[in-house]
Design a protein around this motif. Structure first.
Motif, PDB file in Angstrom:
ATOM      1  N   ARG A 274      16.086  48.654   2.905  1.00 54.91           N
ATOM      2  CA  ARG A 274      17.463  48.889   3.319  1.00 54.91           C
ATOM      3  C   ARG A 274      17.595  48.650   4.819  1.00 54.91           C
ATOM      4  O   ARG A 274      16.721  49.038   5.603  1.00 54.91           O
ATOM      5  CB  ARG A 274      17.886  50.313   2.979  1.00 54.91           C
ATOM      6  CG  ARG A 274      17.900  50.611   1.478  1.00 54.91           C
ATOM      7  CD  ARG A 274      18.353  52.022   1.222  1.00 54.91           C
ATOM      8  NE  ARG A 274      19.701  52.261   1.739  1.00 54.91           N
ATOM      9  CZ  ARG A 274      20.816  51.973   1.055  1.00 54.91           C
ATOM     10  NH1 ARG A 274      20.738  51.450  -0.148  1.00 54.91           N
ATOM     11  NH2 ARG A 274      22.001  52.226   1.571  1.00 54.91           N
ATOM     12  N   ILE A 275      18.714  48.043   5.219  1.00 51.32           N
ATOM     13  CA  ILE A 275      18.904  47.731   6.630  1.00 51.32           C
ATOM     14  C   ILE A 275      19.030  48.995   7.470  1.00 51.32           C
ATOM     15  O   ILE A 275      18.627  49.014   8.644  1.00 51.32           O
ATOM     16  CB  ILE A 275      20.138  46.815   6.823  1.00 51.32           C
ATOM     17  CG1 ILE A 275      20.139  46.230   8.242  1.00 51.32           C
ATOM     18  CG2 ILE A 275      21.432  47.547   6.513  1.00 51.32           C
ATOM     19  CD1 ILE A 275      21.148  45.134   8.440  1.00 51.32           C
ATOM     20  N   ASP A 276      19.556  50.076   6.867  1.00 48.83           N
ATOM     21  CA  ASP A 276      19.715  51.298   7.648  1.00 48.83           C
ATOM     22  C   ASP A 276      18.377  51.992   7.931  1.00 48.83           C
ATOM     23  O   ASP A 276      18.313  52.939   8.713  1.00 48.83           O
ATOM     24  CB  ASP A 276      20.695  52.267   6.987  1.00 48.83           C
ATOM     25  CG  ASP A 276      20.376  52.542   5.522  1.00 48.83           C
ATOM     26  OD1 ASP A 276      19.273  52.171   5.086  1.00 48.83           O
ATOM     27  OD2 ASP A 276      21.234  53.118   4.829  1.00 48.83           O
ATOM     28  N   SER A 277      17.303  51.505   7.318  1.00 41.07           N
ATOM     29  CA  SER A 277      15.970  52.023   7.646  1.00 41.07           C
ATOM     30  C   SER A 277      15.457  51.449   8.959  1.00 41.07           C
ATOM     31  O   SER A 277      14.454  51.926   9.505  1.00 41.07           O
ATOM     32  CB  SER A 277      14.976  51.682   6.527  1.00 41.07           C
ATOM     33  OG  SER A 277      15.374  52.244   5.305  1.00 41.07           O
ATOM     34  N   TYR A 278      16.153  50.421   9.467  1.00 40.68           N
ATOM     35  CA  TYR A 278      15.718  49.740  10.690  1.00 40.68           C
ATOM     36  C   TYR A 278      16.840  49.720  11.719  1.00 40.68           C
ATOM     37  O   TYR A 278      17.051  48.726  12.420  1.00 40.68           O
ATOM     38  CB  TYR A 278      15.267  48.317  10.355  1.00 40.68           C
ATOM     39  CG  TYR A 278      14.087  48.278   9.408  1.00 40.68           C
ATOM     40  CD1 TYR A 278      12.790  48.429   9.878  1.00 40.68           C
ATOM     41  CD2 TYR A 278      14.281  48.117   8.041  1.00 40.68           C
ATOM     42  CE1 TYR A 278      11.708  48.419   9.016  1.00 40.68           C
ATOM     43  CE2 TYR A 278      13.199  48.102   7.168  1.00 40.68           C
ATOM     44  CZ  TYR A 278      11.924  48.258   7.663  1.00 40.68           C
ATOM     45  OH  TYR A 278      10.855  48.242   6.791  1.00 40.68           O
ATOM     46  N   SER A 279      17.569  50.833  11.813  1.00 38.66           N
ATOM     47  CA  SER A 279      18.708  50.900  12.736  1.00 38.66           C
ATOM     48  C   SER A 279      18.287  50.715  14.188  1.00 38.66           C
ATOM     49  O   SER A 279      19.050  50.170  14.996  1.00 38.66           O
ATOM     50  CB  SER A 279      19.438  52.236  12.565  1.00 38.66           C
ATOM     51  OG  SER A 279      18.553  53.331  12.775  1.00 38.66           O
TER      52      SER A 279
ATOM     53  N   VAL B 269      18.300  47.142  15.058  1.00 34.70           N
ATOM     54  CA  VAL B 269      19.675  46.679  15.246  1.00 34.70           C
ATOM     55  C   VAL B 269      20.137  47.040  16.654  1.00 34.70           C
ATOM     56  O   VAL B 269      20.736  46.221  17.363  1.00 34.70           O
ATOM     57  CB  VAL B 269      20.622  47.294  14.191  1.00 34.70           C
ATOM     58  CG1 VAL B 269      22.073  46.924  14.490  1.00 34.70           C
ATOM     59  CG2 VAL B 269      20.241  46.822  12.794  1.00 34.70           C
ATOM     60  N   ASP B 270      19.827  48.248  17.086  1.00 36.06           N
ATOM     61  CA  ASP B 270      20.251  48.721  18.410  1.00 36.06           C
ATOM     62  C   ASP B 270      19.642  47.898  19.540  1.00 36.06           C
ATOM     63  O   ASP B 270      20.320  47.593  20.525  1.00 36.06           O
ATOM     64  CB  ASP B 270      19.877  50.198  18.592  1.00 36.06           C
ATOM     65  CG  ASP B 270      20.677  51.117  17.683  1.00 36.06           C
ATOM     66  OD1 ASP B 270      21.738  50.688  17.189  1.00 36.06           O
ATOM     67  OD2 ASP B 270      20.230  52.258  17.450  1.00 36.06           O
TER      68      ASP B 270
ATOM     69  N   PRO C 189      23.282  43.255  12.419  1.00 42.18           N
ATOM     70  CA  PRO C 189      23.770  44.543  11.896  1.00 42.18           C
ATOM     71  C   PRO C 189      24.450  44.445  10.536  1.00 42.18           C
ATOM     72  O   PRO C 189      25.190  45.342  10.159  1.00 42.18           O
ATOM     73  CB  PRO C 189      24.763  44.982  12.977  1.00 42.18           C
ATOM     74  CG  PRO C 189      25.284  43.704  13.532  1.00 42.18           C
ATOM     75  CD  PRO C 189      24.134  42.728  13.491  1.00 42.18           C
TER      76      PRO C 189
ATOM     77  N   ILE D  83      18.139  40.569   4.797  1.00 43.42           N
ATOM     78  CA  ILE D  83      18.170  41.125   6.155  1.00 43.42           C
ATOM     79  C   ILE D  83      17.695  40.012   7.077  1.00 43.42           C
ATOM     80  O   ILE D  83      16.671  39.384   6.826  1.00 43.42           O
ATOM     81  CB  ILE D  83      17.257  42.357   6.270  1.00 43.42           C
ATOM     82  CG1 ILE D  83      17.742  43.473   5.347  1.00 43.42           C
ATOM     83  CG2 ILE D  83      17.195  42.852   7.706  1.00 43.42           C
ATOM     84  CD1 ILE D  83      16.803  44.661   5.287  1.00 43.42           C
TER      85      ILE D  83
END
Length: 342
Positions: free
Chosen positions: A241-246, A249-250, A256, A301
């Protein structure tokens, strides 16, 4: 070189710059690449991009003294500080102590990166010369980043980048340097973890194919279910999941959003996930050959441009077993072929 009050000692190298320049004689590089290396050493050790040529030649033959230029600058700076703060000796002492410790630490970090970069160049077989000299602004930005990096794993990434830029200036953009400036050990660890999931296929490097499994079995959605329950039934499970690598992204390594890319199934006959070689094989006589299957849209991703540039400098590991199993199940459902390790 003009006279100075610095003591003379035979057969002794007293400066980091001197030691580095003398060590460079053991590295065989083409002319422009060698000049880029000398400029890099000069910038990161002294803050000057170009040390006078006569001095460099003297160093290569035998280093016997400190650089007079550096000595004069230090004395001039000290004089300015004293003139400015002559009535506050305690302030001078505290300031000098703070900045001495800080500058010593920063110089040590730059030195460590340089040593690793030189080791990296020694391990390479370089036959083609650089086409241009290394950019002064690029070196200044790089030196600023190297100041604050004390973790060895991040220093190693910096060293590989510097070595690559020395032999091929322009290969690592200032935009990617800006991203690297936001890197810390946690981001580097997370990026290394993500890199083990990255699929290298013909149409794209730096993509992580999301292994999607639909949880909805096709039954009726009964009345009275709240919205989030319906979404849970209809929306597929995704891994990773992309939100596991926030954090990535930052810092600017990861886009994102989730993209959709078209893949020809033949691209998966042989490809790599992380450093693991894998490929699809038919799982039965009724499976349609990959050559006869249409292109398929897969969710991915995707790395940013800076992420693509940083990727080669990571030590990519084996594909995690969990991801291999999820990807195998996903590709099997899409192509009727089994994913195996080579």
């Amino acid at each position: 070189m003009s006279n100075s009050n610095l003591p003379e000692k035979e057969n002794e190298i007293k400066t980091w710059l001197g030691q580095f320049i003398q060590d460079l004689t053991t590295i065989k590089l083409p002319e422009v690449a060698e000049r880029n290396l000398v400029r890099s050493v000069s910038k990161l050790i002294t803050g000057f991009l170009d040390i006078p040529a006569a001095y460099l030649h003297e160093i290569k033959r035998r280093i016997e003294r400190e650089t007079e230029a550096q000595d004069l600058i230090l004395r001039a700076n000290a004089k300015d500080v004293v003139e400015l703060n002559r009535k506050d000796q305690e302030f001078i002492a505290n300031t000098a102590s703070y900045y001495s410790i800080q500058q010593f630490k920063e110089a040590g970090n730059r030195r460590a990166v340089l040593e690793k970069a030189i080791n990296e160049l020694e391990d390479r077989a370089i036959s083609e010369d650089a086409k241009e000299e290394i950019d002064e602004d690029w070196l200044a930005k790089f030196a600023k980043i190297a100041n604050d990096v004390s973790k060895e794993d991040v220093q190693l990434i910096l060293a590989k980048i510097l070595a690559g830029e020395i032999v091929n200036p322009g290969s690592f953009s200032t935009m990617a340097l800006a991203v690297l400036e936001r890197f810390d050990r946690k981001a580097a660890k997370q990026f290394a973890e993500l890199s083990n999931h990255i699929c290298n296929v013909e149409t794209g490097t730096g993509l992580v194919i999301i292994a999607t499994k639909t949880t909805y079995s096709g039954g009726l959605i009964r009345r009275g279910l709240v919205a989030h329950e319906i979404q849970k039934m209809l929306n597929p499970k995704e891994y990773p999941r992309i939100d596991s690598y926030s954090l990535l992204v930052d810092v600017g390594v990861l886009r994102p959003f989730i993209s959709t890319r078209l893949f020809n199934p033949t691209e998966f006959i042989e490809f790599k996930v992380g450093s693991t070689k894998v490929g699809l094989i038919s799982n039965g006589q009724f499976a349609v050959p990959l050559e006869r299957q249409n292109d398929k849209p897969f969710k991915c991703i995707e790395l940013t441009t800076a992420g693509y540039e940083l990727l080669p400098f990571l030590e990519t590991g084996q594909c995690p077993e969990k991801y291999f199993k999820e990807l195998a199940e996903f590709l099997s459902s899409e192509t009727s072929h089994d994913l195996i390790k080579h």
